[in-house]
Design a protein around this motif. Structure first.
Motif, short mmCIF file in Angstrom:
data_model
loop_
_atom_site.label_atom_id
_atom_site.label_comp_id
_atom_site.label_asym_id
_atom_site.label_seq_id
_atom_site.Cartn_x
_atom_site.Cartn_y
_atom_site.Cartn_z
N THR A 71 5.11 7.56 13.31
CA THR A 71 4.32 8.20 12.27
C THR A 71 5.14 9.27 11.57
N ALA A 72 4.61 9.78 10.47
CA ALA A 72 5.28 10.86 9.74
C ALA A 72 5.40 12.11 10.59
N TRP A 83 9.59 0.47 6.42
CA TRP A 83 8.47 1.36 6.09
C TRP A 83 7.27 0.54 5.63
N SER A 84 6.10 0.89 6.13
CA SER A 84 4.86 0.28 5.67
C SER A 84 4.07 1.32 4.88
N PRO A 85 4.02 1.17 3.55
CA PRO A 85 3.24 2.14 2.76
C PRO A 85 1.75 2.04 3.01
N GLN A 86 1.28 0.85 3.43
CA GLN A 86 -0.14 0.69 3.72
C GLN A 86 -0.54 1.50 4.96
N GLN A 87 0.26 1.36 6.02
CA GLN A 87 -0.06 2.06 7.26
C GLN A 87 0.55 3.46 7.33
N LYS A 88 1.50 3.71 6.42
CA LYS A 88 2.22 4.98 6.41
C LYS A 88 2.91 5.24 7.75
#
Length: 208
Positions: free
Chosen positions: A36-37, A15-20
């Motif tokens: 993506t989410a 998971w990349s919290p920066q790019q979500k």
């Protein structure tokens, strides 16, 4: 979150919290995709060095995506030269997908190889399991690759070492594929081995 990617067979996720976004590997196609989410999948990393992308680890401090590379014989890129012989790790810019480093770990020890999972410690060291050789590798923060741990406990029939996580108390938890989940935890120096599946550390627990 559900998504569709034609014959991707993802093994690893990060998971990349920066790019979500989630990064997902592909045993079949040897690429790394983004999800993506909303469940939208797009291929992200295309690299001729990747036969099958296996475990993934996101390094937020350096904005790097670490990818374990092996060949279980199920990839469109599988060959006699790499099947059961490949253990490598590559680091990619998590924004552009450009390769920043490549490490041939199989050259460090004779025998069969399959780089499986990765763990990252706070100092920036990357640890890698090899399912076909009884070792855990380490790539230090300067990019030097070595055999970090080797043990008879890592041996067995077929697949062996699998999931790997760094514990906040300063040791590794290594999963062994052909070991029962209720096997007592063993400690070898800084290494503990127990759980048989890929793992992630979250909220004080190893999640299988």
């Amino acid at each position: 979150i559900s998504f569709h990617a034609e014959q991707a067979y993802p093994e690893g996720i990060a998971w990349s919290p920066q790019q979500k976004v989630f990064f997902v590997s592909s045993i079949r196609h040897g690429v790394v995709g983004k999800v993506t989410a909303e469940g939208r999948y797009t291929p992200f990393i295309h690299d001729e060095k990747i036969v099958s992308s296996i475990g993934l680890q996101f390094d937020s401090k350096r904005n790097l995506l670490w990818v374990a590379i092996g060949d279980p014989g199920a990839s469109t890129r599988s060959s006699a030269a790499t099947q059961g012989k490949l253990a490598a790790v590559a680091a990619y810019d998590a924004t552009t997908g450009e390769r920043r480093a490549f490490h041939d770990l199989g050259s460090l020890i004779e025998g069969a190889h399959f780089a499986n999972d990765l763990a990252l410690d706070p100092a920036g060291n990357v640890y890698v399991t090899d399912s076909f050789s009884p070792v855990i590798y380490r790539i230090d923060s300067k990019g030097v690759a070595t055999v970090f741990a080797r043990s008879e406990l890592f041996k067995g029939e077929g697949f062996n070492l699998n999931g790997l996580v760094y514990h906040p108390d300063g040791y590794l938890l290594a999963g062994k594929h052909n070991t029962l989940i209720n096997r007592p935890v063993r400690r070898i120096g800084p290494i503990r081995s127990s759980c048989p599946a890929p793992m992630a550390w979250c909220c004080g627990h190893a999640a299988v």
